[in-house]
Motif scaffolding. Structure first.
Motif, PDB file in Angstrom:
ATOM      1  N   ILE A 102       0.800  -1.116  -0.185  1.00 55.71           N
ATOM      2  CA  ILE A 102       0.066  -0.158   0.025  1.00 55.71           C
ATOM      3  C   ILE A 102       0.967   1.370   0.126  1.00 55.71           C
ATOM      4  CG2 ILE A 102      -1.901   1.264   1.218  1.00 55.71           C
ATOM      5  CD1 ILE A 102      -2.806  -1.476   2.259  1.00 55.71           C
ATOM      6  N   SER A 103       1.985   1.124   0.655  1.00 57.76           N
ATOM      7  CA  SER A 103       3.001   2.293   0.748  1.00 57.76           C
ATOM      8  C   SER A 103       3.355   2.609  -0.647  1.00 57.76           C
ATOM      9  CB  SER A 103       3.997   2.007   1.756  1.00 57.76           C
ATOM     10  OG  SER A 103       4.901   3.069   1.766  1.00 57.76           O
ATOM     11  N   LEU A 104       3.682   1.458  -1.452  1.00 57.10           N
ATOM     12  CA  LEU A 104       4.306   1.748  -2.754  1.00 57.10           C
ATOM     13  C   LEU A 104       3.189   2.316  -3.698  1.00 57.10           C
ATOM     14  CD1 LEU A 104       6.116   1.068  -5.064  1.00 57.10           C
ATOM     15  CD2 LEU A 104       5.212  -0.981  -5.309  1.00 57.10           C
ATOM     16  N   LEU A 105       1.863   1.866  -3.312  1.00 55.85           N
ATOM     17  CA  LEU A 105       0.783   2.632  -4.309  1.00 55.85           C
ATOM     18  C   LEU A 105       0.810   3.932  -4.003  1.00 55.85           C
ATOM     19  CD1 LEU A 105      -1.627  -0.420  -4.113  1.00 55.85           C
ATOM     20  CD2 LEU A 105      -0.335  -0.018  -6.231  1.00 55.85           C
ATOM     21  N   LEU A 106       0.525   4.303  -2.671  1.00 59.08           N
ATOM     22  CA  LEU A 106       0.134   5.505  -2.444  1.00 59.08           C
ATOM     23  C   LEU A 106       1.246   6.481  -2.093  1.00 59.08           C
ATOM     24  CD1 LEU A 106      -2.545   4.730   0.208  1.00 59.08           C
ATOM     25  CD2 LEU A 106      -2.835   4.953  -2.069  1.00 59.08           C
ATOM     26  N   GLY A 107       2.422   5.991  -2.157  1.00 59.46           N
ATOM     27  CA  GLY A 107       3.751   6.878  -2.275  1.00 59.46           C
ATOM     28  C   GLY A 107       3.990   7.451  -0.830  1.00 59.46           C
ATOM     29  N   LYS A 108       3.439   6.692   0.277  1.00 59.33           N
ATOM     30  CA  LYS A 108       3.629   7.501   1.475  1.00 59.33           C
ATOM     31  C   LYS A 108       3.951   6.294   2.779  1.00 59.33           C
ATOM     32  CE  LYS A 108      -0.359   8.296   3.716  1.00 59.33           C
ATOM     33  NZ  LYS A 108      -1.550   8.950   4.222  1.00 59.33           N
ATOM     34  N   PRO A 109       4.587   6.440   3.503  1.00 62.69           N
ATOM     35  CA  PRO A 109       4.886   5.881   4.675  1.00 62.69           C
ATOM     36  C   PRO A 109       3.764   5.627   5.799  1.00 62.69           C
ATOM     37  CG  PRO A 109       5.812   7.745   5.282  1.00 62.69           C
ATOM     38  CD  PRO A 109       5.321   7.924   3.721  1.00 62.69           C
ATOM     39  N   PHE A 110       3.845   4.896   6.472  1.00 61.99           N
ATOM     40  CA  PHE A 110       2.799   4.563   7.577  1.00 61.99           C
ATOM     41  C   PHE A 110       3.688   4.358   8.777  1.00 61.99           C
ATOM     42  CE2 PHE A 110       0.734   3.216   3.627  1.00 61.99           C
ATOM     43  CZ  PHE A 110      -0.259   3.962   3.908  1.00 61.99           C
ATOM     44  N   SER A 111       3.249   5.210   9.803  1.00 55.53           N
ATOM     45  CA  SER A 111       3.860   5.520  10.922  1.00 55.53           C
ATOM     46  C   SER A 111       3.846   4.495  12.242  1.00 55.53           C
ATOM     47  CB  SER A 111       4.204   6.856  11.432  1.00 55.53           C
ATOM     48  OG  SER A 111       2.483   7.303  11.932  1.00 55.53           O
ATOM     49  N   GLY A 112       2.430   3.920  11.977  1.00 51.59           N
ATOM     50  CA  GLY A 112       2.293   3.097  13.260  1.00 51.59           C
ATOM     51  C   GLY A 112       3.175   1.829  13.485  1.00 51.59           C
ATOM     52  N   ASP A 113       2.810   0.850  14.424  1.00 51.56           N
ATOM     53  CA  ASP A 113       3.439  -0.104  14.254  1.00 51.56           C
ATOM     54  C   ASP A 113       2.633  -1.306  14.706  1.00 51.56           C
ATOM     55  OD1 ASP A 113       5.755  -1.756  14.849  1.00 51.56           O
ATOM     56  OD2 ASP A 113       5.597  -1.700  16.973  1.00 51.56           O
TER      57      ASP A 113
ATOM     58  N   ALA B 229      -4.592   0.076   5.678  1.00 53.60           N
ATOM     59  CA  ALA B 229      -5.813  -0.515   5.109  1.00 53.60           C
ATOM     60  C   ALA B 229      -6.994   0.610   4.900  1.00 53.60           C
ATOM     61  CB  ALA B 229      -6.169  -1.619   5.792  1.00 53.60           C
ATOM     62  N   LEU B 230      -7.032   1.526   5.784  1.00 56.71           N
ATOM     63  CA  LEU B 230      -7.993   2.463   5.885  1.00 56.71           C
ATOM     64  C   LEU B 230      -7.377   3.568   4.538  1.00 56.71           C
ATOM     65  CD1 LEU B 230      -8.522   3.245   9.412  1.00 56.71           C
ATOM     66  CD2 LEU B 230      -9.973   2.225   7.718  1.00 56.71           C
ATOM     67  N   ALA B 231      -6.234   3.853   4.528  1.00 58.23           N
ATOM     68  CA  ALA B 231      -5.931   4.701   3.409  1.00 58.23           C
ATOM     69  C   ALA B 231      -5.851   4.026   1.768  1.00 58.23           C
ATOM     70  CB  ALA B 231      -4.150   4.849   3.668  1.00 58.23           C
ATOM     71  N   ALA B 232      -5.735   2.898   1.943  1.00 50.86           N
ATOM     72  CA  ALA B 232      -6.167   2.209   0.790  1.00 50.86           C
ATOM     73  C   ALA B 232      -7.540   2.089   0.425  1.00 50.86           C
ATOM     74  CB  ALA B 232      -5.490   0.713   0.710  1.00 50.86           C
ATOM     75  N   PHE B 233      -8.529   1.777   1.270  1.00 52.53           N
ATOM     76  CA  PHE B 233      -9.940   1.942   1.193  1.00 52.53           C
ATOM     77  C   PHE B 233     -10.361   3.438   0.595  1.00 52.53           C
ATOM     78  CE2 PHE B 233     -10.312  -1.461   4.285  1.00 52.53           C
ATOM     79  CZ  PHE B 233     -10.480  -2.749   3.416  1.00 52.53           C
ATOM     80  N   ASP B 234      -9.752   4.285   1.206  1.00 57.58           N
ATOM     81  CA  ASP B 234      -9.977   5.786   0.644  1.00 57.58           C
ATOM     82  C   ASP B 234      -9.635   5.894  -0.612  1.00 57.58           C
ATOM     83  OD1 ASP B 234     -11.034   6.561   3.114  1.00 57.58           O
ATOM     84  OD2 ASP B 234      -9.386   7.363   4.041  1.00 57.58           O
ATOM     85  N   ALA B 235      -8.524   5.220  -1.128  1.00 63.26           N
ATOM     86  CA  ALA B 235      -7.804   5.601  -2.516  1.00 63.26           C
ATOM     87  C   ALA B 235      -8.526   4.786  -3.321  1.00 63.26           C
ATOM     88  CB  ALA B 235      -6.405   5.355  -2.352  1.00 63.26           C
ATOM     89  N   PHE B 236      -9.022   3.644  -3.081  1.00 57.19           N
ATOM     90  CA  PHE B 236      -9.781   2.825  -4.075  1.00 57.19           C
ATOM     91  C   PHE B 236     -11.008   2.490  -3.790  1.00 57.19           C
ATOM     92  CE2 PHE B 236      -5.200   1.519  -3.892  1.00 57.19           C
ATOM     93  CZ  PHE B 236      -4.447   1.999  -4.920  1.00 57.19           C
ATOM     94  N   PRO B 237     -12.013   3.032  -4.334  1.00 57.62           N
ATOM     95  CA  PRO B 237     -13.500   2.960  -3.819  1.00 57.62           C
ATOM     96  C   PRO B 237     -14.255   1.621  -4.243  1.00 57.62           C
ATOM     97  CG  PRO B 237     -13.208   4.904  -5.298  1.00 57.62           C
ATOM     98  CD  PRO B 237     -11.854   4.275  -5.160  1.00 57.62           C
ATOM     99  N   ASN B 238     -13.616   0.957  -5.014  1.00 61.35           N
ATOM    100  CA  ASN B 238     -14.292  -0.526  -5.334  1.00 61.35           C
ATOM    101  C   ASN B 238     -13.731  -1.481  -4.378  1.00 61.35           C
ATOM    102  OD1 ASN B 238     -15.527   0.196  -7.536  1.00 61.35           O
ATOM    103  ND2 ASN B 238     -13.740   0.226  -8.978  1.00 61.35           N
ATOM    104  N   LEU B 239     -12.560  -1.313  -3.666  1.00 64.23           N
ATOM    105  CA  LEU B 239     -11.956  -2.392  -2.726  1.00 64.23           C
ATOM    106  C   LEU B 239     -12.863  -2.450  -1.494  1.00 64.23           C
ATOM    107  CD1 LEU B 239      -9.201  -3.739  -2.664  1.00 64.23           C
ATOM    108  CD2 LEU B 239      -8.173  -1.854  -1.330  1.00 64.23           C
TER     109      LEU B 239
END
Length: 340
Positions: A206-217, A226-236
């Motif tokens: 997802i980081s590769l697709l969206l071009g952003k890191p995720f800072s949690g652990d 996952a939430l970022a991917a759901f926002d970016a891809f409405p069909n997902l």
């Protein structure tokens, strides 16, 4: 069980060093048939699903062997086309040097100029293969093969979308393939993901697709991604992933996770020891998850089936995991005694 699954991708021959030997120590190599999408097809077929494989093979004995292996696994090969000798192209290969202890396994691809890579969308009857299908599965390996592979993946996704068939897309990022040509994996994979209902991939994908890191652990980072991917891809609607901790080549710890838009489930970690074959275990995970998705099960059942299949595949040699529904249902993380 009505409807079938259609899988699309290149079928390969794998040549592996026996007995964890180095390549320079070998006078012979073990040959099996594999390839990510074919592995998923075989995995689902062994669980009793009807599966059609769409691919292209060369004429001659190597193509014969690949097609026969698919058929033996229970996969419908009606849409496996064969290239004539005058069209050129060859069988795609890869070479596996089996690791041991703290020495990891390594892979060398030899698939440039393969019949599949030289194909065009017109070489495949997607409409017929997708008629009546419940799911279409492909991966990011096909577009990684070059500009021709990108065109193939786009044609396949367009056909599935036009047919109204849900798409499962496995990112299957292969840096060695993408780096071999002037590629733009983020742009290509993002475009393909726009059509997907199910994604097989983790926070790094997802980081590769969206071009952003995720800072949690840990699980927090995975949920954030996952939430970022759901926002970016409405069909997902669903994201399936594993978390793997490699102790050494023969000992891994694995957990499985499913993220839906409103909920998530992550399994406990399982110790996987005495590993026979690591290759194809991600495809086995995908088959286990999709098996329960096709049955309409909840996300916990999908995660546990995916985990069970991937763990069992670690005990089987070759690319393809072949596990029956009864064996999957009987899986226990405590292992190992004889069933009588």
């Amino acid at each position: 069980m009505s409807g079938h699954v259609t899988c699309f991708g290149e079928v390969l021959l794998r040549f592996a060093t026996p007995g964890h030997r180095l390549t320079v120590q070998c006078d012979a190599l073990d040959m099996v048939v594999g390839g990510a999408e074919a592995n998923v097809a075989a995995g689902l077929a062994s669980l009793g699903h009807r599966v059609k494989m769409v691919t292209r093979l060369p004429s001659g004995p190597l193509g014969d062997k690949a097609r026969a292996a698919l058929g033996a696994a229970g996969v419908d090969t009606t849409h496996v086309s064969r290239a004539s000798k005058d069209r050129g192209g060859r069988m795609g290969l890869y070479f596996l040097e089996s690791g041991a202890g703290l020495r990891p396994s390594s892979i060398v691809y030899d698939r440039a100029g393969s019949v599949f890579a030289l194909s065009s969308g017109g070489d495949f009857d997607f409409a017929s293969a997708l008629e009546g299908a419940r799911l279409f599965h492909l991966s990011g390996i096909t577009p990684a093969l070059g500009r021709g592979g990108v065109a193939l993946a786009q044609a396949a996704v367009t056909a599935a979308t036009s047919a109204g068939v849900p798409i499962c897309f496995d990112g299957n990022y292969r840096a060695l393939l993408w780096d071999a040509w002037d590629s733009d994996p983020r742009r290509v994979l993002t475009e393909l993901m726009q059509a997907a209902t199910v994604m097989i991939g983790n926070h790094r994908d997802i980081s590769l697709l969206l071009g952003k890191p995720f800072s949690g652990d840990g699980s927090d980072r995975r949920r954030e991604a996952a939430l970022a991917a759901f926002d970016a891809f409405p069909n997902l609607q669903l994201i399936a992933s594993t978390a793997r901790h490699v102790v050494n080549a023969g000992h891994h710890r694995i957990a499985a996770r499913i993220d839906a838009r409103e909920d998530a489930h992550q399994t406990a970690e399982v110790d996987v020891t005495g590993i026979v074959d690591r290759i194809g275990t991600g495809d086995a995970f995908a088959a286990g998850v999709l098996h329960k998705w096709l049955e309409g099960a909840d996300i916990a059942a999908m995660a546990h089936a995916g985990l069970a299949y991937t763990v069992l595949k670690h005990t089987q040699p070759g690319d393809m995991g072949l596990v029956t529904r009864e064996e999957l249902d009987a899986f226990s993380a405590s292992g190992g005694d004889v069933r009588r």
